[in-house]
Design an enzyme around this catalytic site. Structure first.
Site, PDB file in Angstrom:
ATOM      1  N   CYS A 381       0.834  -1.205   0.000  1.00 46.43           N
ATOM      2  CA  CYS A 381       0.000   0.000   0.000  1.00 46.43           C
ATOM      3  C   CYS A 381       0.875   1.264   0.000  1.00 46.43           C
ATOM      4  O   CYS A 381       1.502   1.570  -1.010  1.00 46.43           O
ATOM      5  CB  CYS A 381      -0.978  -0.034   1.165  1.00 46.43           C
ATOM      6  SG  CYS A 381      -2.353   1.139   0.985  1.00 46.43           S
ATOM      7  N   HIS A 508      -3.573  -5.144  -0.287  1.00 44.51           N
ATOM      8  CA  HIS A 508      -3.162  -5.730   0.992  1.00 44.51           C
ATOM      9  C   HIS A 508      -3.249  -7.257   0.910  1.00 44.51           C
ATOM     10  O   HIS A 508      -4.251  -7.851   1.319  1.00 44.51           O
ATOM     11  CB  HIS A 508      -4.047  -5.213   2.124  1.00 44.51           C
ATOM     12  CG  HIS A 508      -3.813  -3.784   2.469  1.00 44.51           C
ATOM     13  ND1 HIS A 508      -2.905  -3.388   3.434  1.00 44.51           N
ATOM     14  CD2 HIS A 508      -4.344  -2.643   1.966  1.00 44.51           C
ATOM     15  CE1 HIS A 508      -2.897  -2.064   3.511  1.00 44.51           C
ATOM     16  NE2 HIS A 508      -3.758  -1.591   2.630  1.00 44.51           N
ATOM     17  N   GLU A 510      -1.965  -9.502   2.681  1.00 42.75           N
ATOM     18  CA  GLU A 510      -2.022 -10.174   3.985  1.00 42.75           C
ATOM     19  C   GLU A 510      -3.443 -10.496   4.417  1.00 42.75           C
ATOM     20  O   GLU A 510      -3.659 -11.424   5.218  1.00 42.75           O
ATOM     21  CB  GLU A 510      -1.340  -9.320   5.056  1.00 42.75           C
ATOM     22  CG  GLU A 510      -1.994  -7.983   5.362  1.00 42.75           C
ATOM     23  CD  GLU A 510      -1.529  -6.843   4.479  1.00 42.75           C
ATOM     24  OE1 GLU A 510      -1.882  -5.687   4.768  1.00 42.75           O
ATOM     25  OE2 GLU A 510      -0.806  -7.112   3.484  1.00 42.75           O
TER      26      GLU A 510
END
Length: 534
Positions: A381, A508, A510
């Site tokens: 990001c 993102h 994750e």
């Protein structure tokens, strides 16, 4: 008929209600049941999107773009499901909706009150979360503790659900702390007794107690709690501190928690097969290698601000039989002079997201160090945006290059505001949020990480993007735009191909990592870091 499980907490907050709820969800899912889960947060914010990470930890984004509590990350990782906007409900969201209806005249002139209007809205959210996912079971966790003034409407809604859907379809689970006094050499049950008394005073009789403890609990203590709290002794479940969170579902199963729940709710489901989960836990407990990753962030004093990042790194470590030795580096401390001292012992560097100017120059220096010394680096990001800024400054010699967000007067706005964001004034809920496709460049490191897929879908949370006016200059200098939106307009992934691993993503990754199914870009990064350590 959908079954409803409500998880409340007593004595203290942050007791692990979310982990208990997520663990139970995993056990029920492995019994073949379709499970969904939601979190009630009694704060007045509409959502945590505008809250400081120091106050709330990370903001977890769902596929449909809801900005939610970090507990939803635990839910998704444990149960391996994708949740939606109905999975996180706040006081602010409920009151906002009720007041909007009142202004439209939908209550036909009635006096709008907590009961029935607020409680009805809460119950509708519970039922909607279940119906939109066609679930057999919905687990609802209420944030905070019994006795908090903010929680009263939520608990009243939970009480009413029993009458609405029938007692055989509702189960109340109360989690409490069982403190151990070393001086006295005994566990004290009184706080739990008083917490249950408070809950019963609100009209809710718990069917199960989950007691958080540091020490093993003797059966006599469980019998005492059962007697004074009016639950069956076998329904007093011990949740002892563990080395790894993923042990908890197995510990709860060993005490027949899921069977007791199924018996109470009259759910005819086979025993949960936890073989794969158990094997994963066994592997986690016996990792043979270690690699050091430096996380360069601006909120490192509160690790919960990067919870999903840390978990994704761990998951990718598990896949490589490697423990992650995480080195927390405050971005404010990093300079061109000391970058080698702070980062020189790291096998890999990760630069995660964030908002605001503070710490950005330190992140840029960390990225520069990784690029110039060929240390595997993953940017996320804001980390991706600053990767572009660093390249512009130190390779393309664009002095003063920056993001328009950080320096509106910069001569080289490498990162600019998205066109559809220009006229937006409100901060909350207005970012580019949720799941979007990313088209991968064949032969790139990003494409190889994703097993040469043409397109991947990942979750986003940003307002700014790479400024395409500079794309040709970057490409001419060897900067690879290895992931873009399907219309080629928005840059999603950048990389330097000649480096061991120098990749940064606007999204993102994750948020879609699971302990048994690590996210591919994270795994490629961790694999490169391991190779760099050898």
């Amino acid at each position: 008929m959908t079954k409803y499980i409500f998880v409340t907490g007593g004595v203290v907050s942050s007791i692990g209600k979310g982990i208990v709820a997520a663990s139970l969800g995993r056990l029920l899912k492995n019994r073949g049941l379709k499970v969904t889960i939601q979190k009630f947060d009694p704060y007045i914010n509409i959502d945590p999107g505008t809250m400081s990470p120091y106050q709330h930890g990370e903001v977890y984004v769902t596929d449909d773009g809801a900005e939610t509590d970090l507990d939803l990350g635990h839910y998704e990782r444990f149960i391996d499901i994708n949740l939606n906007k109905y999975s996180n409900v706040t006081t602010g969201k409920i009151y906002s909706e009720v007041l909007r209806k009142e202004r439209k005249g939908e209550y036909l002139g009635a006096t709008v009150q907590v009961i029935p209007h607020i409680t009805d809205a809460l119950k509708e959210k519970i039922k909607r979360a279940a119906s939109t996912t066609d679930s057999d079971v919905i687990i609802t966790e209420v944030g905070g503790t019994v006795g908090d003034i903010e929680s009263l409407p939520f608990l009243e809604a939970l009480r009413q659900m029993k009458a609405d859907v029938g007692s055989e379809n509702v189960m109340y689970i109360h989690t409490t702390l069982l403190p151990y006094l070393k001086a006295a050499g005994e566990m004290k049950t009184k706080p739990t007794q008083h917490s249950v008394k408070e809950l019963r005073g609100l009209g809710i009789q718990p069917n199960m107690l989950v007691i958080r403890t540091e020490e093993p609990v003797e059966q006599g203590i469980k019998n005492k709690l059962a007697q004074f709290c009016d639950v069956n002794s076998e329904a007093v479940i011990e949740s002892r501190d563990v080395e790894h969170l993923y042990q908890i579902p197995l510990n709860l199963q060993a005490q027949s928690m899921d069977q007791i729940v199924c018996d109470h709710l009259k759910l005819n489901a086979p025993q949960a097969d936890m073989t794969e989960w158990s094997a994963m836990v066994d592997k986690v407990m016996n990792l043979r290698k270690t690699t050091k990753i430096a996380l360069v962030g601006k909120y490192v004093e509160l690790p919960d601000a990067y919870l999903s990042v840390v978990e994704a790194l761990k998951h990718s470590g598990y896949a490589n039989d490697t423990a992650i030795d995480l080195k927390w580096v405050n971005a404010n401390d990093v300079t061109v002079e000391n970058a080698a001292d702070l980062l020189g012992d790291a096998d890999g560097i990760i630069v995660p997201g964030g908002f605001g100017q503070r710490g950005t120059e330190g992140k840029i220096q960390a990225i520069r160090y990784a690029r110039e010394n060929d240390v595997p680096m993953l940017g996320i990001c804001l980390g991706m945006q600053l990767t572009c800024v660093e390249f512009a400054r130190h390779v393309l010699n664009m002095e003063g290059a920056n993001s328009f967000e950080l320096e509106p007067s910069t001569k080289y706005p490498i990162i600019d505001i998205m066109r559809d964001q220009i006229d937006i004034e409100d901060m909350g809920g207005t970012l580019r949020l949720g799941l979007y496709p990313c088209k991968l460049k064949p032969g790139s490191k990003a494409a190889m990480a994703y097993n040469n897929q043409e397109v991947v879908q990942r979750r986003h949370r940003h307002r700014y993007e790479f400024n395409n006016k500079f794309r040709s200059e970057f490409e001419a200098a060897g900067f690879v735009f290895s992931g873009v939106s399907p219309d080629n307009r928005l840059v999603e992934i950048v990389e330097l191909k000649e480096k061991k691993f120098f990749v940064a993503a606007q999204y993102h990754p994750e948020l879609q990592s699971r302990p048994n199914r690590p996210e591919e870009l994270y795994t490629a990064f961790v694999t490169a870091a391991i190779k760099n350590s050898n």
